[in-house]
Design a protein around this motif. Structure first.
Motif, mmCIF file in Angstrom:
data_model
loop_
_atom_site.group_PDB
_atom_site.id
_atom_site.type_symbol
_atom_site.label_atom_id
_atom_site.label_comp_id
_atom_site.label_asym_id
_atom_site.label_seq_id
_atom_site.Cartn_x
_atom_site.Cartn_y
_atom_site.Cartn_z
ATOM 1 N N PHE A 62 0.835 -1.197 0.000
ATOM 2 C CA PHE A 62 0.000 0.000 0.000
ATOM 3 C C PHE A 62 0.873 1.252 0.000
ATOM 4 C CE2 PHE A 62 -1.702 3.374 2.712
ATOM 5 C CZ PHE A 62 -2.867 3.714 2.036
ATOM 6 N N LYS A 63 0.535 2.217 -0.884
ATOM 7 C CA LYS A 63 1.324 3.447 -0.989
ATOM 8 C C LYS A 63 0.430 4.668 -0.812
ATOM 9 C CE LYS A 63 5.016 1.799 -4.048
ATOM 10 N NZ LYS A 63 5.759 2.044 -5.305
ATOM 11 N N ARG A 64 0.995 5.695 -0.196
ATOM 12 C CA ARG A 64 0.335 6.996 -0.096
ATOM 13 C C ARG A 64 1.406 8.056 -0.321
ATOM 14 N NH1 ARG A 64 -3.796 8.623 3.111
ATOM 15 N NH2 ARG A 64 -4.771 6.626 2.621
ATOM 16 N N THR A 65 1.097 9.040 -1.158
ATOM 17 C CA THR A 65 2.071 10.055 -1.561
ATOM 18 C C THR A 65 1.592 11.445 -1.201
ATOM 19 O OG1 THR A 65 2.809 8.683 -3.417
ATOM 20 C CG2 THR A 65 3.379 11.005 -3.513
ATOM 21 N N VAL A 411 -11.756 -8.148 4.788
ATOM 22 C CA VAL A 411 -11.273 -8.035 3.411
ATOM 23 C C VAL A 411 -10.803 -6.594 3.191
ATOM 24 C CG1 VAL A 411 -11.879 -8.124 0.972
ATOM 25 C CG2 VAL A 411 -12.783 -9.855 2.539
ATOM 26 N N ASP A 412 -9.610 -6.428 2.648
ATOM 27 C CA ASP A 412 -9.060 -5.110 2.307
ATOM 28 C C ASP A 412 -8.832 -5.046 0.796
ATOM 29 O OD1 ASP A 412 -7.984 -3.661 5.046
ATOM 30 O OD2 ASP A 412 -7.951 -5.842 5.192
ATOM 31 N N TYR A 413 -9.261 -3.931 0.198
ATOM 32 C CA TYR A 413 -9.161 -3.789 -1.257
ATOM 33 C C TYR A 413 -8.578 -2.424 -1.596
ATOM 34 C CZ TYR A 413 -10.561 -3.969 -6.206
ATOM 35 O OH TYR A 413 -10.565 -3.978 -7.581
ATOM 36 N N GLN A 414 -7.413 -2.449 -2.267
ATOM 37 C CA GLN A 414 -6.771 -1.222 -2.719
ATOM 38 C C GLN A 414 -7.162 -1.008 -4.175
ATOM 39 O OE1 GLN A 414 -4.842 0.664 -0.637
ATOM 40 N NE2 GLN A 414 -4.639 2.246 -2.197
ATOM 41 N N LEU A 415 -8.229 -0.202 -4.407
ATOM 42 C CA LEU A 415 -8.699 0.026 -5.770
ATOM 43 C C LEU A 415 -7.643 0.746 -6.597
ATOM 44 C CD1 LEU A 415 -11.383 -0.080 -3.878
ATOM 45 C CD2 LEU A 415 -12.505 0.809 -5.909
ATOM 46 N N THR A 416 -7.184 1.880 -6.084
ATOM 47 C CA THR A 416 -6.120 2.654 -6.711
ATOM 48 C C THR A 416 -5.208 3.154 -5.604
ATOM 49 O OG1 THR A 416 -7.298 4.779 -6.569
ATOM 50 C CG2 THR A 416 -7.743 3.408 -8.512
ATOM 51 N N GLN A 417 -4.187 3.883 -5.992
ATOM 52 C CA GLN A 417 -3.292 4.430 -4.979
ATOM 53 C C GLN A 417 -4.004 5.440 -4.101
ATOM 54 O OE1 GLN A 417 0.599 5.436 -6.456
ATOM 55 N NE2 GLN A 417 1.034 6.820 -4.774
ATOM 56 N N LYS A 418 -5.112 6.006 -4.616
ATOM 57 C CA LYS A 418 -5.847 7.012 -3.861
ATOM 58 C C LYS A 418 -7.083 6.463 -3.163
ATOM 59 C CE LYS A 418 -4.600 11.072 -6.654
ATOM 60 N NZ LYS A 418 -5.141 12.224 -7.408
ATOM 61 N N HIS A 419 -7.523 5.288 -3.541
ATOM 62 C CA HIS A 419 -8.818 4.814 -3.077
ATOM 63 C C HIS A 419 -8.696 3.397 -2.510
ATOM 64 C CE1 HIS A 419 -13.424 4.399 -4.003
ATOM 65 N NE2 HIS A 419 -13.168 4.519 -2.719
ATOM 66 N N SER A 420 -9.180 3.199 -1.288
ATOM 67 C CA SER A 420 -9.138 1.878 -0.660
ATOM 68 C C SER A 420 -10.436 1.615 0.088
ATOM 69 C CB SER A 420 -7.947 1.762 0.302
ATOM 70 O OG SER A 420 -8.066 2.699 1.363
ATOM 71 N N LEU A 421 -10.781 0.337 0.201
ATOM 72 C CA LEU A 421 -11.975 -0.114 0.907
ATOM 73 C C LEU A 421 -11.599 -1.247 1.852
ATOM 74 C CD1 LEU A 421 -14.502 -0.433 -2.069
ATOM 75 C CD2 LEU A 421 -14.581 1.336 -0.303
ATOM 76 N N VAL A 457 -18.289 -3.480 10.068
ATOM 77 C CA VAL A 457 -17.724 -2.163 9.765
ATOM 78 C C VAL A 457 -17.326 -2.132 8.299
ATOM 79 C CG1 VAL A 457 -15.819 -0.559 10.182
ATOM 80 C CG2 VAL A 457 -16.900 -1.713 12.101
ATOM 81 N N LEU A 458 -17.723 -1.071 7.619
ATOM 82 C CA LEU A 458 -17.320 -0.830 6.232
ATOM 83 C C LEU A 458 -16.592 0.500 6.178
ATOM 84 C CD1 LEU A 458 -17.450 -1.628 3.220
ATOM 85 C CD2 LEU A 458 -19.569 -0.301 3.062
ATOM 86 N N GLY A 459 -15.373 0.484 5.632
ATOM 87 C CA GLY A 459 -14.576 1.703 5.549
ATOM 88 C C GLY A 459 -14.201 2.044 4.122
ATOM 89 N N ASP A 460 -14.283 3.335 3.802
ATOM 90 C CA ASP A 460 -13.917 3.828 2.471
ATOM 91 C C ASP A 460 -13.009 5.035 2.655
ATOM 92 O OD1 ASP A 460 -14.434 5.936 0.209
ATOM 93 O OD2 ASP A 460 -14.992 4.016 -0.686
ATOM 94 N N THR A 461 -11.803 4.945 2.088
ATOM 95 C CA THR A 461 -10.831 6.036 2.207
ATOM 96 C C THR A 461 -10.408 6.487 0.818
ATOM 97 O OG1 THR A 461 -9.995 5.128 4.294
ATOM 98 C CG2 THR A 461 -8.604 6.732 3.159
ATOM 99 N N TYR A 462 -10.526 7.812 0.585
ATOM 100 C CA TYR A 462 -10.169 8.367 -0.722
ATOM 101 C C TYR A 462 -9.308 9.606 -0.511
ATOM 102 C CZ TYR A 462 -10.510 10.191 -5.460
ATOM 103 O OH TYR A 462 -10.213 10.662 -6.718
ATOM 104 N N SER A 463 -8.163 9.620 -1.182
ATOM 105 C CA SER A 463 -7.251 10.755 -1.080
ATOM 106 C C SER A 463 -7.620 11.791 -2.133
ATOM 107 C CB SER A 463 -5.798 10.291 -1.275
ATOM 108 O OG SER A 463 -4.909 11.383 -1.229
ATOM 109 N N ILE A 464 -8.248 12.870 -1.688
ATOM 110 C CA ILE A 464 -8.653 13.943 -2.610
ATOM 111 C C ILE A 464 -7.426 14.683 -3.126
ATOM 112 C CG2 ILE A 464 -9.998 16.061 -2.802
ATOM 113 C CD1 ILE A 464 -11.842 14.939 -0.638
ATOM 114 N N ARG A 465 -6.565 15.020 -2.233
ATOM 115 C CA ARG A 465 -5.252 15.558 -2.576
ATOM 116 C C ARG A 465 -4.310 15.176 -1.454
ATOM 117 N NH1 ARG A 465 -8.137 20.664 -1.682
ATOM 118 N NH2 ARG A 465 -7.422 21.655 0.271
ATOM 119 N N PRO A 466 -2.999 15.370 -1.600
ATOM 120 C CA PRO A 466 -2.063 14.821 -0.623
ATOM 121 C C PRO A 466 -2.362 15.154 0.826
ATOM 122 C CG PRO A 466 -0.867 15.560 -2.551
ATOM 123 C CD PRO A 466 -2.301 15.962 -2.756
ATOM 124 N N ASN A 467 -2.910 16.341 1.103
ATOM 125 C CA ASN A 467 -3.162 16.710 2.486
ATOM 126 C C ASN A 467 -4.644 16.729 2.834
ATOM 127 O OD1 ASN A 467 -3.837 18.901 0.961
ATOM 128 N ND2 ASN A 467 -2.848 20.426 2.293
#
Length: 519
Positions: A62-65, A411-421, A457-467
Motif C-alpha cells: 500500500f502506498k500513499r504520496t 477483506v481489504d481492497y486497494q482500488l487505486t493508490q488514492k482509493h481503498s476499501l 464495519v465498512l470503511g472507504d478512504t479516498y485521497s482527494i489531494r495529498p493533504n
C-alpha cells in the motif's frame, strides 16, 4: 419561481450537509489508522518545497504520496497501521529512504528528513528503527502491540483484561456477567472514571453495548493486531464516554499467506490439590481455533479470517439449604425448632403450631394438626429432594456449562493508490446452559441464555489531494439475548388456583432461611 428557488436552496443545503458530515465522520471515526507529518530540509537547513514523500506499507505494498508545500511541510493522514518504508525524493537531491517505521493505532508521529545534494538515483538509507514521538494528541495513552497481545498470559484469553495492565486502570465493581448479558462484560475504571465511561472502537467503528455502556466482545488474541488505551484530555470525538478510549484494530491479510492453529487447555487433572482443602478445582476449559490470511490479488486485495471456540465446564457447591423433613410433614416441628438445629438457641414457633412441654433434652415439643398443612405446600415438598439429616439440611453440587464461538473476517481492497476499501465482520455467539440437572429442582439457579453479537464495519478512504483525505466508516452492531428457562412444574401443578403463568411449567420461589428455586 420562489418555490423553485426554495427547493434549489434546500438541495444545496442537503448536499453541503452531507459533505460536512462525510468529513465529520472522518474526524470522529478514523481512529483505527495513523497519521504522519514532518518537514523536509536540505543540508543548510533551508526548507524544500515540492518534495515527493511516499509511505509504503511493507506487508501489503500500500502506498500513499504527498508533496511538501512552500514551508517544506507535508501531512499523510489515515494510514493503516503496520510497518512502513518512508521515501523522500526531489530532482537535484539524493533520495532519502528510511525503514523500520511502525505506525501504531491512533498515533501521529513526526518524521523529518534532510536531503543531500546529488542525483535522484543516489540513495541515503536509514535502516535503524525509527523513534516516533507523539506530537499531536492531547491524551495520555499506551499501545498494546501484537507481540504483547499474543505473548502475555491471559486467563480465558480475553483481550479486555490487558487494559488493566496498560496503566491507570482497575476493574470496577459493576461487572456484568450472566443475568445481565450472555457474554462477560467487565467494567473498567480508567483514571478514576466511571466503569461504563470507556469508549471502545474496533476498526474505527463503535464497539459499545448501548444497554450497559460497556464494551462488547473483542476479537480473540490471534485475530487482534493491537489496541491503544488513551485517557486525560481526550479530543471531543470521545465526548460520549468521559473516562477513556480504547481503539483496537483487527489483523488483515498481507502479500504472504500466514495462519495458525491453536488449542489451550485448562483441566483439573493437571492441577495439584488445594493446600487448604486438599481438593482440586473443577474447572475444565478448552479453547481451540485458528486463523488464515493472505492475498487474493497481490498488492490489491487481501483477506483474513479466524475462529475460536471456548468450552468451559465446572461445578460449585452452594450454601446448605433446608427442606421439610418427614417429621415436619407429619406435623412434628420439635427437632426443627430444637437447639441442635439452631446453633444452640431454641426457636419459638407461633400458632397454629402448639407447644406440649419439653422433651428429655430440654427442647420444646412443637406439633400442629396435619390437616392444617397446606396441600400446595405438601405437593411442593414431594417434588423437593429428601432431607439429609433430621434438621432438613441438604447439600448438592451445581454444574456450570458455557460455550462461546467467536469468528472474525476481514477483506481489504486497494482500488487505486488514492482509493481503498475494507470490510470487517465479527460474530460472537455465547450459549450459557441452565444448571438444572433434571432431578433436583434446587440445582436450578440460572436459565439457559443465548447471546449473539453481530458487528460489521465498512470503511472507504479516498485521497482527494495529498493533504486532504475523505474517510467514511459505517458501523452496524446488533446484540440479541434470549433466555430459555427449564420446565419442571408451576403453581398450578401444585394445586394453587387462579394463577396465570407467562411461562408454563416454571416459577421461582425463595423461602427465607430455607431453600431457593431461582434463575
Amino acid at each position: 419561481m420562489a418555490e423553485r428557488k426554495r427547493r434549489q436552496t434546500q438541495k444545496v443545503c442537503v448536499l453541503a450537509g452531507l459533505f460536512v458530515l462525510n468529513f465529520s465522520i472522518a474526524v470522529m471515526l478514523a481512529q483505527s489508522s495513523a497519521q504522519i507529518s514532518g518537514a523536509i530540509k536540505d543540508q543548510t537547513g533551508a526548507v524544500l518545497p515540492g518534495v515527493e514523500v511516499t509511505m509504503t506499507q511493507a506487508e501489503t505494498g500500500f502506498k500513499r504520496t504527498a508533496v511538501t508545500d512552500e514551508t517544506g511541510s507535508y501531512v499523510l493522514p489515515n494510514l493503516p497501521v503496520g510497518p512502513y518504508r518512508f521515501e523522500a525524493a526531489l530532482p537535484g537531491f539524493r533520495t532519502y529512504i528510511q525503514t523500520g517505521i511502525t505506525l501504531q493505532v491512533n498515533s501521529n508521529p513526526i518524521i523529518n528528513a534532510v536531503l543531500q545534494v546529488g542525483q535522484v538515483l543516489d540513495e541515503v538509507s536509514v535502516q535503524a528503527d525509527a523513534a516516533l514521538v507523539e506530537t499531536r494528541s492531547t491524551g495520555v495513552g499506551s499501545v498494546m502491540d501484537n507481540v504483547r497481545v499474543l505473548e502475555l498470559p491471559l486467563n480465558g484469553r480475553r483481550v479486555a483484561d490487558l487494559i488493566l495492565i496498560s496503566g491507570a486502570a482497575v476493574q470496577g465493581t459493576n461487572t456484568f456477567t450472566y443475568g445481565a448479558r450472555g457474554y462477560n462484560q467487565v467494567a473498567i475504571s480508567v483514571a478514576g472514571g466511571q466503569g461504563a465511561g470507556v469508549d471502545y472502537a474496533l476498526d474505527g467503528g463503535t464497539h459499545n453495548d448501548v444497554y450497559t455502556g460497556l464494551g462488547v466482545t473483542m476479537p480473540f488474541p490471534d485475530a487482534l493486531q493491537e489496541f491503544k488505551l488513551e485517557t486525560n484530555a481526550l479530543p471531543a470525538q470521545y465526548g460520549h464516554h468521559s473516562s477513556a478510549a480504547v481503539n483496537a484494530v483487527t489483523k488483515s491479510g498481507t502479500n504472504q499467506f500466514h495462519g495458525n492453529l491453536f488449542e489451550f487447555v485448562r483441566n483439573n487433572s493437571f492441577n495439584a490439590n488445594n493446600a487448604a482443602t486438599q481438593t482440586r478445582d473443577t474447572l475444565k476449559r478448552n479453547q481451540f481455533g485458528g486463523t488464515l490470511g493472505g492475498p487474493i490479488l497481490q498488492n490489491r486485495l487481501f483477506f483474513f479470517g479466524g475462529h475460536q471456540t471456548t468450552m468451559e465446564r465446572s461445578a460449585n457447591s452452594p450454601a446448605p439449604q433446608f427442606v421439610p423433613t418427614p417429621a415436619m410433614l407429619e406435623g412434628d416441628f420439635t427437632t426443627f425448632a430444637s437447639k441442635v438445629c439452631n446453633n444452640g438457641v431454641q426457636r419459638v414457633l407461633r400458632a397454629p403450631v402448639q407447644s406440649f412441654g419439653a422433651d428429655a433434652n430440654g427442647n420444646t415439643i412443637y406439633r400442629v394438626d396435619k390437616s392444617q398443612l397446606s396441600p400446595a405446600a405438601l405437593n411442593l415438598a414431594k417434588r423437593l429432594p429428601a432431607a439429609q439429616d433430621a434438621c432438613g439440611q441438604i447439600r448438592f453440587n451445581r454444574g456450570v456449562a458455557d460455550n462461546e464461538y467467536t469468528s472474525v473476517g476481514r477483506v481489504d481492497y486497494q482500488l487505486t493508490q488514492k482509493h481503498s476499501l475494507f470490510g470487517r465482520y465479527l460474530d460472537s455467539y455465547t450459549h450459557n446452559l441452565d444448571d438444572y440437572d433434571g432431578v433436583n429442582v434446587l440445582t436450578f439457579s440460572r436459565s439457559a441464555l443465548q447471546s449473539r453479537i453481530h458487528s460489521f464495519v465498512l470503511g472507504d478512504t479516498y485521497s482527494i489531494r495529498p493533504n486532504m483525505v475523505s474517510s467514511f466508516h459505517g458501523t452496524v452492531n446488533a446484540v440479541t439475548n434470549e433466555a430459555y428457562p427449564p420446565k419442571y412444574f408451576d403453581l398450578s401443578d401444585l394445586g394453587v388456583k387462579n394463577v396465570y403463568h407467562y411461562v408454563p411449567g416454571f416459577f421461582l420461589m425463595t423461602v427465607t432461611n430455607g431453600f431457593n428455586i431461582s434463575g
